[in-house]
Scaffold this motif. Sequence first.
Motif, PDB file in Angstrom:
ATOM      1  N   ARG A  57     -14.104  -3.363  72.255  1.00 44.65           N
ATOM      2  CA  ARG A  57     -13.828  -4.440  73.214  1.00 44.65           C
ATOM      3  C   ARG A  57     -13.337  -5.706  72.497  1.00 44.65           C
ATOM      4  NH1 ARG A  57     -18.450  -6.782  77.273  1.00 44.65           N
ATOM      5  NH2 ARG A  57     -17.222  -8.464  78.177  1.00 44.65           N
ATOM      6  N   LEU A  58     -12.161  -6.137  72.856  1.00 40.69           N
ATOM      7  CA  LEU A  58     -11.556  -7.315  72.224  1.00 40.69           C
ATOM      8  C   LEU A  58     -11.671  -8.522  73.150  1.00 40.69           C
ATOM      9  CD1 LEU A  58      -8.159  -5.667  71.115  1.00 40.69           C
ATOM     10  CD2 LEU A  58     -10.276  -5.840  69.772  1.00 40.69           C
ATOM     11  N   ILE A  59     -11.845  -9.695  72.568  1.00 48.82           N
ATOM     12  CA  ILE A  59     -11.716 -10.925  73.366  1.00 48.82           C
ATOM     13  C   ILE A  59     -10.238 -11.288  73.423  1.00 48.82           C
ATOM     14  CG2 ILE A  59     -12.241 -13.398  73.432  1.00 48.82           C
ATOM     15  CD1 ILE A  59     -14.945 -12.690  72.095  1.00 48.82           C
ATOM     16  N   ASP A  60      -9.567 -11.180  72.299  1.00 43.48           N
ATOM     17  CA  ASP A  60      -8.136 -11.510  72.229  1.00 43.48           C
ATOM     18  C   ASP A  60      -7.325 -10.262  71.910  1.00 43.48           C
ATOM     19  OD1 ASP A  60      -8.556 -14.454  72.308  1.00 43.48           O
ATOM     20  OD2 ASP A  60      -9.548 -14.059  70.398  1.00 43.48           O
ATOM     21  N   GLU A  61      -6.426  -9.926  72.789  1.00 45.08           N
ATOM     22  CA  GLU A  61      -5.545  -8.764  72.502  1.00 45.08           C
ATOM     23  C   GLU A  61      -4.384  -9.181  71.624  1.00 45.08           C
ATOM     24  OE1 GLU A  61      -4.632  -5.987  75.419  1.00 45.08           O
ATOM     25  OE2 GLU A  61      -6.754  -5.727  75.923  1.00 45.08           O
ATOM     26  N   LYS A  62      -4.087 -10.502  71.686  1.00 37.47           N
ATOM     27  CA  LYS A  62      -3.027 -11.032  70.821  1.00 37.47           C
ATOM     28  C   LYS A  62      -3.606 -12.181  70.022  1.00 37.47           C
ATOM     29  CE  LYS A  62       0.969  -9.907  73.615  1.00 37.47           C
ATOM     30  NZ  LYS A  62       1.487 -10.262  74.932  1.00 37.47           N
ATOM     31  N   PRO A  63      -3.147 -12.373  68.786  1.00 38.22           N
ATOM     32  CA  PRO A  63      -3.693 -13.473  67.992  1.00 38.22           C
ATOM     33  C   PRO A  63      -3.349 -14.839  68.568  1.00 38.22           C
ATOM     34  CG  PRO A  63      -2.061 -12.207  66.731  1.00 38.22           C
ATOM     35  CD  PRO A  63      -2.168 -11.564  68.067  1.00 38.22           C
ATOM     36  N   ARG A  64      -4.242 -15.796  68.327  1.00 39.46           N
ATOM     37  CA  ARG A  64      -3.930 -17.183  68.651  1.00 39.46           C
ATOM     38  C   ARG A  64      -4.025 -18.020  67.383  1.00 39.46           C
ATOM     39  NH1 ARG A  64      -9.286 -18.714  72.216  1.00 39.46           N
ATOM     40  NH2 ARG A  64     -10.380 -16.762  71.968  1.00 39.46           N
ATOM     41  N   LYS A  65      -3.752 -19.321  67.528  1.00 43.68           N
ATOM     42  CA  LYS A  65      -3.684 -20.173  66.340  1.00 43.68           C
ATOM     43  C   LYS A  65      -5.056 -20.773  66.047  1.00 43.68           C
ATOM     44  CE  LYS A  65      -0.964 -23.982  64.622  1.00 43.68           C
ATOM     45  NZ  LYS A  65      -1.168 -25.303  65.186  1.00 43.68           N
ATOM     46  N   GLY A  66      -5.522 -20.612  64.808  1.00 52.53           N
ATOM     47  CA  GLY A  66      -6.802 -21.192  64.399  1.00 52.53           C
ATOM     48  C   GLY A  66      -6.612 -22.278  63.365  1.00 52.53           C
ATOM     49  N   ALA A  67      -7.724 -22.710  62.770  1.00 53.95           N
ATOM     50  CA  ALA A  67      -7.678 -23.770  61.756  1.00 53.95           C
ATOM     51  C   ALA A  67      -6.763 -23.353  60.604  1.00 53.95           C
ATOM     52  CB  ALA A  67      -9.089 -24.045  61.245  1.00 53.95           C
ATOM     53  N   GLY A  68      -6.075 -24.336  60.034  1.00 45.80           N
ATOM     54  CA  GLY A  68      -5.208 -24.093  58.877  1.00 45.80           C
ATOM     55  C   GLY A  68      -3.976 -23.271  59.213  1.00 45.80           C
TER      56      GLY A  68
END
Length: 133
Positions: free
Chosen positions: A100-111
């Motif tokens: 089970r994924l929360i995000d199916e596609k990556p999002r932008k994080g720190a750095g």
Amino acid sequence: MKILKIDHIGIAVNSIEDGKNLWTDALGLAFEGTETVEEQKVTTAFFPVGESEVELLESTAPDGPVAKFLEKKGAGVHHVAFRVENIEEALAELKEKGIRLIDEKPRKGAGGAKIAFLHPKATNGVLVELCEK
Ligand code: CMX
């Protein structure tokens, strides 16, 4: 998928300002400054440890994930982040395996990292982040 290392351990705190002296003065780590990630409703502070880092997380909004975590559990370990070679490939493989994924596609994080979370209900109760830098 290929996991390269533990990238960081995220620790939720009520205040980075109040929490950071433990990591610097007492434990002798370097403080690399703070960065606010609006999309995640958090301010982060990184303290390098060998090849990994400790990340303190302070919420910027009462409805953010870190605020909800602090309200429910109090300060403590919030997530473990694994650095992967290719995050899109890793997510596709885990989805295929029925995780089970929360995000199916990556999002932008720190750095500027590409990040995605797996659901804690699928990972022994530990929120797992994948990141690619
Ligand atoms: N670790 C372990 N369990 C967690 C958790 C965490 N960090 N956060 C929430 N949970 C658990 C809750 O305890 C709850 O369990 P129960 O149903 O047994 O009570 C369940 O997950 C649902 O939690 P909730 O409080 O109802 O919150 P939501 O379902 O709205 O959201 C989650 C939970 C994990 C989907 C959400 O917090 C999320 O999307 N997190 C990923 C994003 C994030 O945390 N960003 C901050 C870090 C950013 C960064 O490092 O840059």
